[in-house]
Motif scaffolding. Sequence first.
Motif, PDB file in Angstrom:
ATOM      1  N   ILE A  40       0.880  -1.344  -0.038  1.00  0.00           N
ATOM      2  CA  ILE A  40      -0.027   0.038  -0.110  1.00  0.00           C
ATOM      3  C   ILE A  40       0.736   1.344   0.106  1.00  0.00           C
ATOM      4  CG2 ILE A  40      -1.849   1.198   1.411  1.00  0.00           C
ATOM      5  CD1 ILE A  40      -2.865  -1.269   2.345  1.00  0.00           C
ATOM      6  N   LEU A  41       2.232   1.277   0.740  1.00  0.00           N
ATOM      7  CA  LEU A  41       2.628   2.327   1.040  1.00  0.00           C
ATOM      8  C   LEU A  41       3.457   2.622  -0.340  1.00  0.00           C
ATOM      9  CD1 LEU A  41       4.375   4.698   2.422  1.00  0.00           C
ATOM     10  CD2 LEU A  41       6.034   2.762   3.025  1.00  0.00           C
ATOM     11  N   PHE A  43       2.507   1.702  -3.504  1.00  0.00           N
ATOM     12  CA  PHE A  43       1.454   2.054  -4.152  1.00  0.00           C
ATOM     13  C   PHE A  43       1.164   3.451  -4.271  1.00  0.00           C
ATOM     14  CE2 PHE A  43      -2.877   2.931  -5.328  1.00  0.00           C
ATOM     15  CZ  PHE A  43      -2.988   2.565  -6.690  1.00  0.00           C
ATOM     16  N   ARG A  44       0.928   3.881  -3.198  1.00  0.00           N
ATOM     17  CA  ARG A  44       0.612   5.354  -2.874  1.00  0.00           C
ATOM     18  C   ARG A  44       1.886   6.277  -3.342  1.00  0.00           C
ATOM     19  NH1 ARG A  44      -0.993   8.540   3.043  1.00  0.00           N
ATOM     20  NH2 ARG A  44      -1.376  10.488   1.877  1.00  0.00           N
ATOM     21  N   ILE A  45       2.868   6.025  -3.013  1.00  0.00           N
ATOM     22  CA  ILE A  45       3.931   6.814  -3.148  1.00  0.00           C
ATOM     23  C   ILE A  45       4.417   6.961  -4.686  1.00  0.00           C
ATOM     24  CG2 ILE A  45       6.650   7.084  -3.255  1.00  0.00           C
ATOM     25  CD1 ILE A  45       6.377   5.827  -0.025  1.00  0.00           C
ATOM     26  N   THR A  46       4.208   5.648  -5.504  1.00  0.00           N
ATOM     27  CA  THR A  46       4.367   5.923  -6.964  1.00  0.00           C
ATOM     28  C   THR A  46       3.300   6.603  -7.590  1.00  0.00           C
ATOM     29  OG1 THR A  46       5.325   3.322  -6.351  1.00  0.00           O
ATOM     30  CG2 THR A  46       4.411   4.006  -8.744  1.00  0.00           C
ATOM     31  N   SER A  47       1.981   6.468  -7.043  1.00  0.00           N
ATOM     32  CA  SER A  47       0.844   7.009  -7.673  1.00  0.00           C
ATOM     33  C   SER A  47       1.093   8.581  -7.402  1.00  0.00           C
ATOM     34  CB  SER A  47      -0.266   6.564  -7.162  1.00  0.00           C
ATOM     35  OG  SER A  47      -0.561   6.758  -5.735  1.00  0.00           O
ATOM     36  N   GLN A  48       1.599   8.872  -6.571  1.00  0.00           N
ATOM     37  CA  GLN A  48       1.759  10.352  -6.315  1.00  0.00           C
ATOM     38  C   GLN A  48       2.811  10.772  -7.164  1.00  0.00           C
ATOM     39  OE1 GLN A  48       1.080  10.192  -1.566  1.00  0.00           O
ATOM     40  NE2 GLN A  48       0.718  12.141  -2.184  1.00  0.00           N
ATOM     41  N   HIS A 260       3.903  17.903  -2.031  1.00  0.00           N
ATOM     42  CA  HIS A 260       3.921  16.553  -1.700  1.00  0.00           C
ATOM     43  C   HIS A 260       4.065  15.552  -2.394  1.00  0.00           C
ATOM     44  CE1 HIS A 260       1.069  18.118   1.784  1.00  0.00           C
ATOM     45  NE2 HIS A 260       2.357  18.909   1.977  1.00  0.00           N
ATOM     46  N   ASP A 261       3.556  15.572  -3.848  1.00  0.00           N
ATOM     47  CA  ASP A 261       3.946  14.847  -4.857  1.00  0.00           C
ATOM     48  C   ASP A 261       5.449  14.921  -5.178  1.00  0.00           C
ATOM     49  OD1 ASP A 261       1.066  14.488  -4.944  1.00  0.00           O
ATOM     50  OD2 ASP A 261       0.789  15.490  -6.598  1.00  0.00           O
ATOM     51  N   ALA A 264       7.066  12.614  -2.863  1.00  0.00           N
ATOM     52  CA  ALA A 264       6.830  11.313  -3.069  1.00  0.00           C
ATOM     53  C   ALA A 264       7.855  10.718  -4.422  1.00  0.00           C
ATOM     54  CB  ALA A 264       5.461  10.942  -3.526  1.00  0.00           C
TER      55      ALA A 264
END
Length: 292
Positions: A40-41, A43-48, A260-261, A264
Amino acid sequence: MELINKARVKKRIGSRLLKNTFSKWLFMLATSIGLVVLAILIFRITSQGIRYLDFDFLTNFASRKPEESGIKAAIFGTLWVMAITGPVSIILGVGCAIYLELYAKRNRFTRFIQVNISNLAGVPSIVFGLLGLTVFVRMLEMGRSVLAGGLTMSLLILPVIVVASQEAIRSVPKDLQEASYGMGATKWQTIRRVILPAAIPGILTGSILALSRAVGETAPLIMIGAMTFIAFVPENIWSGFTVMPIQIFNWTSRPQTEFHDVAAAGIIVLLFMLILMNSIAIMIRNKFSKRY
């Protein structure tokens, strides 16, 4: 002789098999939870951050505009700090381990040193930052330089390298050492030609993993006053610097969502560097572990 009670044995075996099955699924559940959280971590970092991760991001300096911000200064600052931290900590750590394992007498003082080294490995990193601020920045007047940062990080990972090197030296078979002495080699010749080559996998693996920890640390460098926003590459060991964790911290502290993006994207670069270092440690271990 007492006869074996088959019913009792069968009952005990069934109970043990049930406990084994329960433990197996419990440990598998614990492992799965960790993997799910990690997935999950990532995926969130990559998507951002994937939309900001390009060649310009790697070659630009930090900027007040998110679309123009880059991590170049932080990457070079990290490399400069690691160029000092690596040699200093590895040379001192391995030398200390060799002395404690092969030269020092087994007495209370030696045990006192080893206990304190083990305790230092668990001390919070901010304590080493305070020590670096007192000794290197103020007492030795190094200022907020790359040299002060590298030496401070060396203090942080030195106990880890000492402990890992000691374990690697202990794992060398005594037969190899005795055979070397039997052939007429001196103690230093035995250490240099027999013990160290056999202990290289453990020493380098522990050292690289310790350096990986240093790459991701922020608190010690913040304590010594590492800069959070610079637009230049360090020219020498006396230059000011920043590192990737501090640059990421600076971006995440901004109120704009775009930063923030960008943070990431910086985390993706940092994770790639850590994965690369850990992969090198595994390759070194696999290559040298087959020699003895």
